[in-house]
Write a protein that holds these residues in place. Sequence first.
Motif, mmCIF file in Angstrom:
data_model
loop_
_atom_site.group_PDB
_atom_site.id
_atom_site.type_symbol
_atom_site.label_atom_id
_atom_site.label_comp_id
_atom_site.label_asym_id
_atom_site.label_seq_id
_atom_site.Cartn_x
_atom_site.Cartn_y
_atom_site.Cartn_z
ATOM 1 N N ASP A 196 34.457 18.261 38.810
ATOM 2 C CA ASP A 196 32.869 17.759 38.850
ATOM 3 C C ASP A 196 33.298 16.165 38.679
ATOM 4 N N LEU A 197 32.063 15.551 39.212
ATOM 5 C CA LEU A 197 32.277 14.055 39.028
ATOM 6 C C LEU A 197 32.250 13.907 37.430
ATOM 7 N N HIS A 198 32.980 12.869 37.010
ATOM 8 C CA HIS A 198 32.987 12.513 35.434
ATOM 9 C C HIS A 198 31.601 11.980 34.953
ATOM 10 N N PRO A 199 31.055 12.308 34.115
ATOM 11 C CA PRO A 199 29.794 11.904 33.769
ATOM 12 C C PRO A 199 29.724 10.380 33.379
ATOM 13 N N PHE A 200 31.091 9.871 33.215
ATOM 14 C CA PHE A 200 30.605 8.328 33.120
ATOM 15 C C PHE A 200 30.695 7.689 34.412
ATOM 16 N N PHE A 201 31.312 8.258 35.467
ATOM 17 C CA PHE A 201 31.310 7.678 36.798
ATOM 18 C C PHE A 201 29.818 8.112 37.321
ATOM 19 N N VAL A 202 29.167 9.310 36.998
ATOM 20 C CA VAL A 202 28.005 9.405 37.437
ATOM 21 C C VAL A 202 26.897 8.460 36.583
ATOM 22 N N THR A 203 27.036 8.119 35.673
ATOM 23 C CA THR A 203 26.147 7.236 34.943
ATOM 24 C C THR A 203 26.226 5.972 35.658
ATOM 25 N N LEU A 204 27.406 5.509 36.009
ATOM 26 C CA LEU A 204 27.314 4.313 36.998
ATOM 27 C C LEU A 204 26.801 4.394 38.067
ATOM 28 N N ASP A 205 25.934 5.319 38.363
ATOM 29 C CA ASP A 205 25.276 5.539 39.669
ATOM 30 C C ASP A 205 26.032 6.072 40.747
ATOM 31 N N GLY A 206 26.904 6.950 40.287
ATOM 32 C CA GLY A 206 28.240 7.484 41.389
ATOM 33 C C GLY A 206 27.393 8.720 42.134
ATOM 34 N N GLN A 207 26.655 8.202 43.135
ATOM 35 C CA GLN A 207 26.058 9.237 44.110
ATOM 36 C C GLN A 207 26.844 9.785 45.196
ATOM 37 N N ALA A 208 26.313 11.106 45.906
ATOM 38 C CA ALA A 208 27.410 11.516 47.066
ATOM 39 C C ALA A 208 26.210 10.831 48.168
ATOM 40 N N PHE A 209 27.015 9.969 48.756
ATOM 41 C CA PHE A 209 26.592 9.121 49.656
ATOM 42 C C PHE A 209 27.343 9.291 51.021
ATOM 43 N N PHE A 210 26.626 9.099 52.367
ATOM 44 C CA PHE A 210 27.581 9.456 53.541
ATOM 45 C C PHE A 210 27.210 8.616 54.724
ATOM 46 N N ASN A 211 27.948 8.391 55.577
ATOM 47 C CA ASN A 211 27.321 7.647 56.800
ATOM 48 C C ASN A 211 26.468 8.807 57.588
ATOM 49 N N GLY A 212 25.102 8.096 57.581
ATOM 50 C CA GLY A 212 24.264 8.955 58.420
ATOM 51 C C GLY A 212 24.084 8.604 59.916
ATOM 52 N N PRO A 213 23.171 9.034 60.493
ATOM 53 C CA PRO A 213 22.714 8.520 61.848
ATOM 54 C C PRO A 213 22.050 7.114 62.019
ATOM 55 N N ASP A 214 22.397 6.395 62.888
ATOM 56 C CA ASP A 214 21.750 5.231 63.135
ATOM 57 C C ASP A 214 22.171 4.035 61.998
ATOM 58 N N GLU A 215 23.482 4.278 61.633
ATOM 59 C CA GLU A 215 24.008 3.315 60.571
ATOM 60 C C GLU A 215 23.205 3.527 59.214
ATOM 61 N N THR A 216 22.592 4.541 59.062
ATOM 62 C CA THR A 216 21.968 4.689 57.820
ATOM 63 C C THR A 216 23.121 5.278 56.641
ATOM 64 N N ALA A 217 22.547 5.338 55.568
ATOM 65 C CA ALA A 217 23.542 6.111 54.353
ATOM 66 C C ALA A 217 22.866 6.769 53.361
ATOM 67 N N PRO A 218 22.644 7.883 53.885
ATOM 68 C CA PRO A 218 21.685 8.933 52.931
ATOM 69 C C PRO A 218 22.618 9.322 51.708
ATOM 70 N N TRP A 219 21.889 9.729 50.666
ATOM 71 C CA TRP A 219 22.836 10.360 49.460
ATOM 72 C C TRP A 219 22.216 11.442 48.806
ATOM 73 N N ILE A 220 22.943 12.030 48.164
ATOM 74 C CA ILE A 220 22.381 13.469 47.458
ATOM 75 C C ILE A 220 22.542 13.423 45.974
ATOM 76 N N ARG A 221 21.708 13.633 45.207
ATOM 77 C CA ARG A 221 21.663 13.242 43.620
ATOM 78 C C ARG A 221 23.080 13.987 42.908
ATOM 79 N N ASN A 222 23.709 13.196 42.144
ATOM 80 C CA ASN A 222 24.317 13.782 41.120
ATOM 81 C C ASN A 222 23.733 13.702 39.730
ATOM 82 N N HIS A 223 23.727 14.584 39.163
ATOM 83 C CA HIS A 223 23.037 14.546 37.938
ATOM 84 C C HIS A 223 24.133 14.471 36.516
ATOM 85 N N VAL A 224 23.659 13.495 35.612
ATOM 86 C CA VAL A 224 24.690 13.313 34.626
ATOM 87 C C VAL A 224 24.747 14.919 33.720
#
Length: 290
Positions: A196-224
């Motif tokens: 899993d993502l380390h809780p310290f890293f997630v606490t720093l707002d480490g979210q699962a973001f990716f390159n979306g359509p039309d140069e967007t950057a959607p993200w999926i929430r990681n919970h601490v």
Amino acid sequence: MAKQLRISEFLLAVEGLALARNVFSGSDQHTNARLAEIGEILEALAAPDALESRSVRTNELDVDAGYAQWASAYDEVTNPLVEVEEAALREVFRSIPPGNAVDLCCGTGRVTAILRDLGHRVRGFDGSAPMLAIARSKNTDIAYELRQVGDQDQTLPRDQDLVTCCLALTHFADLEAPMTDIAAMLRPGGIAVLSDLHPFFVTLDGQAFFNGPDETAPWIRNHVHHVGDYLRAFSASGLEVLDCREVVPNEGEGPMQSLVGMLRPEATRAAYLGIPNVLIWVLRKSDTHA
């Protein structure tokens, strides 16, 4: 919530973290260098064409919508975090004898392929049909099923020698339901390997973001989930901890490969070097747990 995310936000965040980690232990030279770079970033914001002023539109997606959108490009872009995690996982897997295995939240099948190559009779389960379609196209010799961990599905297989779940538990707001399913699938004495993502890293707002359509950057929430949260969930499910590894990237790995790492290498090293990015658990199901 949608927002415009400017590159300057990333740059300033890393500079600030680099300062915070060296408030007492850092040198005047380090502090002055960070303040100078912060000044340069703020000055550049006045120029509309500056790199620091550029932005992408970002918005949060739920797990189903996020992975449906991410699936087609998931394997096309190298993920520095996955590289760090996978190297550590392979070392753990080499010590586990081949047997009947299930990889939960298997995604596009990267872990199922590793386990197959190590001699395991492995199946992959995931709740995302688009991700499974990619897995099936890559690994035609592995069975993949559309199943969602955490639903208390009574038809899940039992008596498995090994159950894995990698970089996915952080998407669950609570660990109890997925850990109950993982434990139920194992035979007494069976092994679970979780990353899993380390809780310290997630606490720093480490979210699962990716390159979306039309140069967007959607993200999926990681919970601490703090270490104590994992331990309580393991205990309630009858799982004993055999090993815990906090994976710290070497210089040039993980976050240091990011755009910010290229633009502000000194600040990025000061911000992230020594911080664990990934948490790996090796667990054993108690012989007495039902």
